[in-house]
Design an enzyme around this catalytic site. Sequence first.
Site, PDB file in Angstrom:
ATOM      1  N   THR A 134      74.161  36.709   3.883  1.00 21.29           N
ATOM      2  CA  THR A 134      75.432  37.428   3.969  1.00 21.29           C
ATOM      3  C   THR A 134      75.288  38.762   4.690  1.00 21.29           C
ATOM      4  OG1 THR A 134      77.047  38.587   2.583  1.00 21.29           O
ATOM      5  CG2 THR A 134      74.882  38.302   1.638  1.00 21.29           C
ATOM      6  N   ASP A 135      76.391  39.243   5.257  1.00 21.89           N
ATOM      7  CA  ASP A 135      76.375  40.569   5.889  1.00 21.89           C
ATOM      8  C   ASP A 135      76.234  41.687   4.854  1.00 21.89           C
ATOM      9  OD1 ASP A 135      78.913  40.376   4.755  1.00 21.89           O
ATOM     10  OD2 ASP A 135      80.006  40.883   6.586  1.00 21.89           O
ATOM     11  N   GLU A 136      76.457  41.356   3.570  1.00 25.71           N
ATOM     12  CA  GLU A 136      76.406  42.407   2.543  1.00 25.71           C
ATOM     13  C   GLU A 136      75.014  42.990   2.361  1.00 25.71           C
ATOM     14  OE1 GLU A 136      78.340  41.742  -1.106  1.00 25.71           O
ATOM     15  OE2 GLU A 136      79.999  40.664  -0.206  1.00 25.71           O
ATOM     16  N   TYR A 152      74.605  41.295  -6.606  1.00 24.18           N
ATOM     17  CA  TYR A 152      74.671  40.111  -5.732  1.00 24.18           C
ATOM     18  C   TYR A 152      73.968  40.374  -4.407  1.00 24.18           C
ATOM     19  CZ  TYR A 152      76.557  37.161  -2.023  1.00 24.18           C
ATOM     20  OH  TYR A 152      76.673  36.357  -0.916  1.00 24.18           O
ATOM     21  N   LYS A 154      70.491  38.765  -2.677  1.00 24.53           N
ATOM     22  CA  LYS A 154      70.493  38.057  -1.383  1.00 24.53           C
ATOM     23  C   LYS A 154      69.504  38.733  -0.427  1.00 24.53           C
ATOM     24  CE  LYS A 154      72.662  35.051  -0.102  1.00 24.53           C
ATOM     25  NZ  LYS A 154      72.455  33.574  -0.165  1.00 24.53           N
TER      26      LYS A 154
END
Length: 330
Positions: A119-121, A146, A150
Amino acid sequence: MRILVTGGAGFIGSNFVIENARRPGVNITVLDALTYAGSPASLSSVSDQVSLVVGDIADARLVHDLVSKCDAVVHFAAESHNDNSLADPSPFVQTNIVGTYTLLEAVRAYGVRYHHVSTDEVFGDLELDDPAKFTEHTAYNPSSPYSSTKAASDMLVRAWARSFGVRATLSNCSNNYGPYQHIEKFIPRQITNILTGVRPKLYGAGRNVRDWIHVDDHNSAVWRILDSGEIGRTYLIGADGELDNLSVIRMILELMGRDPHDFDHVTDRAGHDLRYAIDSSTLRDELGWHPRYTNFREGLQATIDWYRDNHGWWENDKDAVEARYQAQGA
Ligand code: NAD
Ligand code: DAU
């Protein structure tokens, strides 16, 4: 090619399986624990073509058995919702970190090709007026349980590629929308709120920006990377879809024939990331990938139609999801 798709009964994984199950020469096995976020119903249209194994990606014996019989693993399985990670981080550590570790050990043992969906997060967030977007060179700076789990899983993949020669690629994508997304997430929550007579709920002032991409565009990029990506490389996936949450909620209301002011402001998310934005030029320039859904409004209308036409897929979960949010003041 025999592909093991982890998390193939979840939102993005099921769309990936549906899209690719009928490709000539492709044989897909799904490994999914069927948590609250996974549904075999999402795979009903391809149930004749695909085998579904219900199990945990952290179950080393099961994972080794399945990986030994495949040519590639595409790893979607995760605990994926930020709000849940704030309520209880523990399954996020277990699935996102220990689960990924278990898969990596198996692909290492059998020399199997591995694609890691991230993810970009992992990059944290950007200011609203920052001209820069995330690139493959942006430093990791995750904010939530989260996104930090990741980020940890991405680091494991890079280490296993470099130290053990695992044939891995990674991708970091922005916010997806489309059919089969769990109704705890922003867009389907608001659509199904309106369909059930509940007012949509906006966190804080709604200034937070997300970079929306249709799930089919995410998955066409994953396939392109699996097929032609350079081993060891990371690719960023995005479709230039930046919009603030207030604009999205108003667009949903308008497309569903409601007054665009007919929503509630609710308690903001703790540590809420302000803005994500992806520069996907490497993927476009080097692998020739382009998104198909370039008109967000049209993609959103199709998504609204899908939830309207598929009540049976989501309605049993609706009351419990809203009760959980209400308990959090959200
Ligand atoms: P999702 O929550 O809809 O689906 C996750 C799936 O994984 C479910 O089917 C669930 O049953 C399964 N799963 C969870 N724990 C498992 C375990 N221990 N063993 C086996 N299966 C397990 O998630 P999603 O939105 O489809 O996201 C898929 C992947 O894409 C995730 O890795 C996520 O981080 C990443 N991603 C999501 C988005 C997005 O906007 N949704 C954007 C970028 C990246
Ligand atoms: O950026 C990619 C990420 O996008 C993925 O890695 C995650 O798995 C995925 O869940 C998504 O994370 P977000 O936290 O951005 O998505 P979510 O749908 O939870 O929220 C989107 C935005 O909408 C966010 O700014 C919070 C806000 N929001 C969310 C809900 C559920 C609301 O305003 N109201 C809501 O009811």
